[in-house]
Design an enzyme around this catalytic site. Structure first.
Site, PDB file in Angstrom:
ATOM      1  N   SER A  94       0.836  -1.196   0.000  1.00 21.75           N
ATOM      2  CA  SER A  94       0.000   0.000   0.000  1.00 21.75           C
ATOM      3  C   SER A  94       0.881   1.261   0.000  1.00 21.75           C
ATOM      4  O   SER A  94       1.739   1.411  -0.871  1.00 21.75           O
ATOM      5  CB  SER A  94      -0.949  -0.043   1.209  1.00 21.75           C
ATOM      6  OG  SER A  94      -2.020   0.843   1.047  1.00 21.75           O
ATOM      7  N   ASP A 222      -8.613  -6.713  -4.688  1.00 22.49           N
ATOM      8  CA  ASP A 222      -8.368  -5.503  -3.896  1.00 22.49           C
ATOM      9  C   ASP A 222      -9.439  -4.458  -4.221  1.00 22.49           C
ATOM     10  O   ASP A 222      -9.664  -4.119  -5.383  1.00 22.49           O
ATOM     11  CB  ASP A 222      -6.978  -4.962  -4.234  1.00 22.49           C
ATOM     12  CG  ASP A 222      -6.507  -3.865  -3.302  1.00 22.49           C
ATOM     13  OD1 ASP A 222      -7.336  -3.241  -2.627  1.00 22.49           O
ATOM     14  OD2 ASP A 222      -5.288  -3.631  -3.264  1.00 22.49           O
ATOM     15  N   HIS A 250      -7.027  -6.299  -0.284  1.00 26.35           N
ATOM     16  CA  HIS A 250      -5.899  -5.381  -0.115  1.00 26.35           C
ATOM     17  C   HIS A 250      -4.895  -5.901   0.901  1.00 26.35           C
ATOM     18  O   HIS A 250      -3.691  -5.665   0.782  1.00 26.35           O
ATOM     19  CB  HIS A 250      -6.411  -3.996   0.293  1.00 26.35           C
ATOM     20  CG  HIS A 250      -5.347  -2.942   0.269  1.00 26.35           C
ATOM     21  ND1 HIS A 250      -4.666  -2.587  -0.877  1.00 26.35           N
ATOM     22  CD2 HIS A 250      -4.826  -2.159   1.253  1.00 26.35           C
ATOM     23  CE1 HIS A 250      -3.790  -1.640  -0.604  1.00 26.35           C
ATOM     24  NE2 HIS A 250      -3.859  -1.372   0.682  1.00 26.35           N
TER      25      HIS A 250
END
Length: 272
Positions: A94, A222, A250
């Site tokens: 991320s 995701d 995610h």
């Protein structure tokens, strides 16, 4: 064991460093780190999952971390401390992708490979914030109950950011176990995306960040950084290899840890 240790010494890559995303900490890698420490032991790799500044159990408050470089400092310190000739496979998740990119920019000689797991991956043309802003500008982006607000009246500090509980359940951890959702809600801290700072930073350079070998791991389910945006970043900044994990949300390190560990072991072996 002796032969495998000698092979690792000869490779120059003996470290796997796992870099968490916004509001999270090294704890988010607990499944992957434990599996890697077991499986990578035979290859003599050291596995670390540091807390970035004001994250996890790091003692700093967010107000004490005014810039993205300050936030990334614990990772930079780890790389700086590596003995001469030793390299690390950096794995960013991320927002951690931008921390990995900054580390590769500053210490390209210490990075065997930069791995982006459903991560923001910048190019060498635009400010680092560009990949984050483009994801937020998607027509189907739904922030739900996420919160971003100023830290101070003067605007000298970056805005704070926190995932909402609804977003966490529906968009972030939607394929994770109830136990991991509870863990995430319990341990997440208010963080920042550092957009104010990242927007005024120059692009990373081709000679440094651009020279490091890169692998992107696409998480196909995701909902936070959807597959479409992940593949756009790859097209925008081509990498050495693209892997994908079907069935991963995610938080792939929690929802599909075994699949991701296989990816990392494969990368560590081949990119040494």
């Amino acid at each position: 064991m002796a032969a495998s240790m000698e092979a690792a010494r000869g490779s120059g890559a003996k470290h796997i460093i796992l870099v968490h995303g916004a509001c999270h900490g090294g704890w988010s890698w607990y499944k992957v780190a434990s599996r890697l420490r077991s499986e990578a032991a035979g290859l003599s790799y050291h596995v670390a999952a540091p807390d970035l500044a004001a994250s996890g159990i790091d003692g700093r408050r967010l107000s004490e971390v005014p810039t993205f470089r300050d936030y990334t400092a614990p990772l930079l310190d780890v790389l700086r401390s590596l003995p001469e000739g030793e390299k690390a496979v950096l794995v960013g998740h991320s927002l951690g992708g931008l921390s990995v990119a900054l580390a590769a920019e500053l210490f390209p000689e210490k990075v065997a490979a930069a791995v982006f797991l459903a991560a923001f991956m910048p190019d060498c043309v635009s400010p680092p914030s560009d990949v984050v802003l483009k994801n937020g500008a998607r027509s189907n982006y739904t922030p739900l109950d996420n919160e971003m607000k100023p830290q101070d009246a003067d605007g000298k500090l970056p805005s704070s950011f926190m995932f909402g509980q609804q977003f966490t359940e529906q968009m972030l951890y939607q394929l994770c176990s109830p136990e991991d959702i509870t863990l995430g809600k319990s341990l997440m801290r208010i963080g920042s995306l550092f957009l104010e700072d990242l927007q005024i930073q120059p692009p990373f350079t081709k000679d440094h960040y651009g020279s490091v070998r890169k692998v992107y791991v696409v998480c196909k389910q995701d909902e936070t950084i959807p597959e479409e945006h992940q593949r756009w970043m790859v097209a925008n900044n081509p990498v050495d290899e693209v892997m994908e994990i079907d069935g991963a949300d995610h938080m792939a390190m929690l929802s599909t840890p075994d699949q991701f560990v296989r990816c990392i072991i494969d990368i560590a072996k081949r990119y040494s």
